[in-house]
Design a protein around this motif. Sequence first.
Motif, PDB file in Angstrom:
ATOM      1  N   LYS A 109      16.352   9.041   0.164  1.00  0.00           N
ATOM      2  CA  LYS A 109      15.701  10.345   0.173  1.00  0.00           C
ATOM      3  C   LYS A 109      15.209  10.756  -1.215  1.00  0.00           C
ATOM      4  O   LYS A 109      14.109  11.268  -1.351  1.00  0.00           O
ATOM      5  CB  LYS A 109      16.692  11.382   0.711  1.00  0.00           C
ATOM      6  CG  LYS A 109      16.090  12.699   1.067  1.00  0.00           C
ATOM      7  CD  LYS A 109      17.127  13.559   1.749  1.00  0.00           C
ATOM      8  CE  LYS A 109      16.544  14.876   2.186  1.00  0.00           C
ATOM      9  NZ  LYS A 109      17.522  15.683   2.888  1.00  0.00           N
ATOM     10  N   LEU A 110      16.007  10.535  -2.224  1.00  0.00           N
ATOM     11  CA  LEU A 110      15.672  11.052  -3.548  1.00  0.00           C
ATOM     12  C   LEU A 110      15.223   9.999  -4.557  1.00  0.00           C
ATOM     13  O   LEU A 110      14.672  10.342  -5.596  1.00  0.00           O
ATOM     14  CB  LEU A 110      16.870  11.811  -4.123  1.00  0.00           C
ATOM     15  CG  LEU A 110      17.326  13.009  -3.285  1.00  0.00           C
ATOM     16  CD1 LEU A 110      18.578  13.620  -3.872  1.00  0.00           C
ATOM     17  CD2 LEU A 110      16.212  14.042  -3.179  1.00  0.00           C
ATOM     18  N   LYS A 111      15.499   8.723  -4.251  1.00  0.00           N
ATOM     19  CA  LYS A 111      15.073   7.692  -5.202  1.00  0.00           C
ATOM     20  C   LYS A 111      14.661   6.431  -4.455  1.00  0.00           C
ATOM     21  O   LYS A 111      14.998   6.244  -3.291  1.00  0.00           O
ATOM     22  CB  LYS A 111      16.157   7.390  -6.226  1.00  0.00           C
ATOM     23  CG  LYS A 111      17.460   6.874  -5.652  1.00  0.00           C
ATOM     24  CD  LYS A 111      18.458   6.660  -6.764  1.00  0.00           C
ATOM     25  CE  LYS A 111      19.756   6.116  -6.202  1.00  0.00           C
ATOM     26  NZ  LYS A 111      20.729   5.830  -7.219  1.00  0.00           N
ATOM     27  N   ALA A 112      13.937   5.588  -5.150  1.00  0.00           N
ATOM     28  CA  ALA A 112      13.409   4.367  -4.549  1.00  0.00           C
ATOM     29  C   ALA A 112      14.542   3.401  -4.185  1.00  0.00           C
ATOM     30  O   ALA A 112      15.611   3.425  -4.807  1.00  0.00           O
ATOM     31  CB  ALA A 112      12.453   3.698  -5.523  1.00  0.00           C
ATOM     32  N   PRO A 113      14.316   2.535  -3.197  1.00  0.00           N
ATOM     33  CA  PRO A 113      15.340   1.552  -2.832  1.00  0.00           C
ATOM     34  C   PRO A 113      15.624   0.607  -3.999  1.00  0.00           C
ATOM     35  O   PRO A 113      14.748   0.337  -4.817  1.00  0.00           O
ATOM     36  CB  PRO A 113      14.732   0.804  -1.651  1.00  0.00           C
ATOM     37  CG  PRO A 113      13.326   1.230  -1.535  1.00  0.00           C
ATOM     38  CD  PRO A 113      13.131   2.452  -2.372  1.00  0.00           C
ATOM     39  N   PRO A 114      16.859   0.090  -4.075  1.00  0.00           N
ATOM     40  CA  PRO A 114      17.260  -0.757  -5.197  1.00  0.00           C
ATOM     41  C   PRO A 114      16.725  -2.194  -5.120  1.00  0.00           C
ATOM     42  O   PRO A 114      16.851  -2.943  -6.084  1.00  0.00           O
ATOM     43  CB  PRO A 114      18.784  -0.749  -5.115  1.00  0.00           C
ATOM     44  CG  PRO A 114      19.070  -0.519  -3.661  1.00  0.00           C
ATOM     45  CD  PRO A 114      17.963   0.368  -3.167  1.00  0.00           C
ATOM     46  N   ILE A 115      16.160  -2.579  -3.989  1.00  0.00           N
ATOM     47  CA  ILE A 115      15.539  -3.899  -3.820  1.00  0.00           C
ATOM     48  C   ILE A 115      14.210  -3.696  -3.108  1.00  0.00           C
ATOM     49  O   ILE A 115      14.000  -2.662  -2.472  1.00  0.00           O
ATOM     50  CB  ILE A 115      16.439  -4.872  -3.007  1.00  0.00           C
ATOM     51  CG1 ILE A 115      16.701  -4.321  -1.599  1.00  0.00           C
ATOM     52  CG2 ILE A 115      17.725  -5.186  -3.754  1.00  0.00           C
ATOM     53  CD1 ILE A 115      17.437  -5.289  -0.672  1.00  0.00           C
ATOM     54  N   PRO A 116      13.288  -4.673  -3.189  1.00  0.00           N
ATOM     55  CA  PRO A 116      12.040  -4.524  -2.444  1.00  0.00           C
ATOM     56  C   PRO A 116      12.315  -4.423  -0.945  1.00  0.00           C
ATOM     57  O   PRO A 116      13.105  -5.196  -0.392  1.00  0.00           O
ATOM     58  CB  PRO A 116      11.283  -5.817  -2.764  1.00  0.00           C
ATOM     59  CG  PRO A 116      11.882  -6.305  -4.050  1.00  0.00           C
ATOM     60  CD  PRO A 116      13.326  -5.885  -4.004  1.00  0.00           C
ATOM     61  N   MET A 117      11.685  -3.449  -0.302  1.00  0.00           N
ATOM     62  CA  MET A 117      11.845  -3.237   1.140  1.00  0.00           C
ATOM     63  C   MET A 117      10.493  -2.936   1.747  1.00  0.00           C
ATOM     64  O   MET A 117       9.673  -2.261   1.135  1.00  0.00           O
ATOM     65  CB  MET A 117      12.767  -2.060   1.431  1.00  0.00           C
ATOM     66  CG  MET A 117      14.183  -2.293   1.106  1.00  0.00           C
ATOM     67  SD  MET A 117      15.142  -0.880   1.698  1.00  0.00           S
ATOM     68  CE  MET A 117      16.773  -1.481   1.419  1.00  0.00           C
TER      69      MET A 117
END
Length: 134
Positions: A109-117
């Motif tokens: 919700k508040l930040k980008a995913p930690p791996i490519p998705m």
Amino acid sequence: MREKRYPPNNLPLIKGEIADYYYDQHTGILYSYSKSILRTVENISNNIKLVKEITGNKKVPLLIYLTNSPVPDKATRKFSTEQLPHVYTAMAMVSKPGLAKLIMNILFKLKAPPIPMKSFSNDEEAKVWLQQYA
């Protein structure tokens, strides 16, 4: 949507509590067939152990066939997000339109995913995209 529910050549799936798996050693992609079960810190922890056993503790790209499941609590979502980069290099989600976006909105919700998705409605496109992360 063209959705493959079984691994190639109908090879047996490795059964887990929140998903069943097939690891394609030729492509390096781990296939996950999600189950409609509430995720908890405990069953996510057990699932991570299972995935590491399947992959020989190697980070791999994941192709996940999503299903509707209950929204986990905040602690579980946080834990799951923190664990992703320790287990996977990238994640392709195959689902009905809108489901993957909903899940990503809930988890990140508040930040980008930690791996490519990336979400797909077609598993062939998902496999092609994942190859760059294998």
